[in-house]
Design a protein around this motif. Sequence first.
Motif, PDB file in Angstrom:
ATOM      1  N   ALA A 268      -5.609   5.562  -6.004  1.00 15.50           N
ATOM      2  CA  ALA A 268      -5.120   4.196  -6.190  1.00 15.50           C
ATOM      3  C   ALA A 268      -5.612   3.215  -5.129  1.00 15.50           C
ATOM      4  O   ALA A 268      -5.222   2.056  -5.141  1.00 15.50           O
ATOM      5  CB  ALA A 268      -3.595   4.204  -6.197  1.00 15.50           C
ATOM      6  N   TYR A 269      -6.471   3.649  -4.218  1.00 16.32           N
ATOM      7  CA  TYR A 269      -6.871   2.769  -3.127  1.00 16.32           C
ATOM      8  C   TYR A 269      -7.937   1.772  -3.593  1.00 16.32           C
ATOM      9  O   TYR A 269      -9.029   2.175  -3.983  1.00 16.32           O
ATOM     10  CB  TYR A 269      -7.404   3.569  -1.945  1.00 16.32           C
ATOM     11  N   PRO A 270      -7.629   0.471  -3.525  1.00 20.16           N
ATOM     12  CA  PRO A 270      -8.602  -0.521  -3.974  1.00 20.16           C
ATOM     13  C   PRO A 270      -9.725  -0.718  -2.951  1.00 20.16           C
ATOM     14  O   PRO A 270      -9.508  -0.607  -1.748  1.00 20.16           O
ATOM     15  CB  PRO A 270      -7.775  -1.808  -4.113  1.00 20.16           C
ATOM     16  N   TYR A 271     -10.899  -0.930  -3.427  1.00 19.83           N
ATOM     17  CA  TYR A 271     -12.064  -1.325  -2.619  1.00 19.83           C
ATOM     18  C   TYR A 271     -12.582  -0.257  -1.662  1.00 19.83           C
ATOM     19  O   TYR A 271     -13.296  -0.578  -0.724  1.00 19.83           O
ATOM     20  CB  TYR A 271     -11.798  -2.636  -1.864  1.00 19.83           C
ATOM     21  N   ALA A 272     -12.251   0.994  -1.891  1.00 19.81           N
ATOM     22  CA  ALA A 272     -12.805   2.056  -1.036  1.00 19.81           C
ATOM     23  C   ALA A 272     -14.321   2.067  -1.124  1.00 19.81           C
ATOM     24  O   ALA A 272     -14.996   2.281  -0.114  1.00 19.81           O
ATOM     25  CB  ALA A 272     -12.233   3.416  -1.427  1.00 19.81           C
TER      26      ALA A 272
END
Length: 123
Positions: free
Chosen positions: A102-106
């Motif tokens: 769910a981590y955005p912009y990894a």
Amino acid sequence: MSQVLFLSSPVDNDVNPILSLASEMITRGEKVTFFGSDELKQPIENIGADFKSYSKDSDVFNKKESEKSGLITALLEPMKFIDDIAVQLRGLNFDYAVFSDAYPYANVITRLLGIPKTQYSGL
């Protein structure tokens, strides 16, 4: 010994598995830096990882109910989120990054840092 950057949203079902992975990696001799919201500081430091916190203005995961949700804010204001992380990690070197589903912009963050990435689904 590798230098590993962990990126995770503060949701329990997102954090708990990735904290377990980070703890195991530390046990095996890896150096872990974990980027998260302030409420994660103690659990992160308890496993022996270095803790980096979002600035108060950029902590999109820790919004009041009256404000836009963290994910919506991250999607509508991506550079605010990404710039905060990039500034705080300036001068630090990592061999790779591990991030939760769910981590955005990894992808953007790891590209900026010039490091490989591994997505962790906790399965």
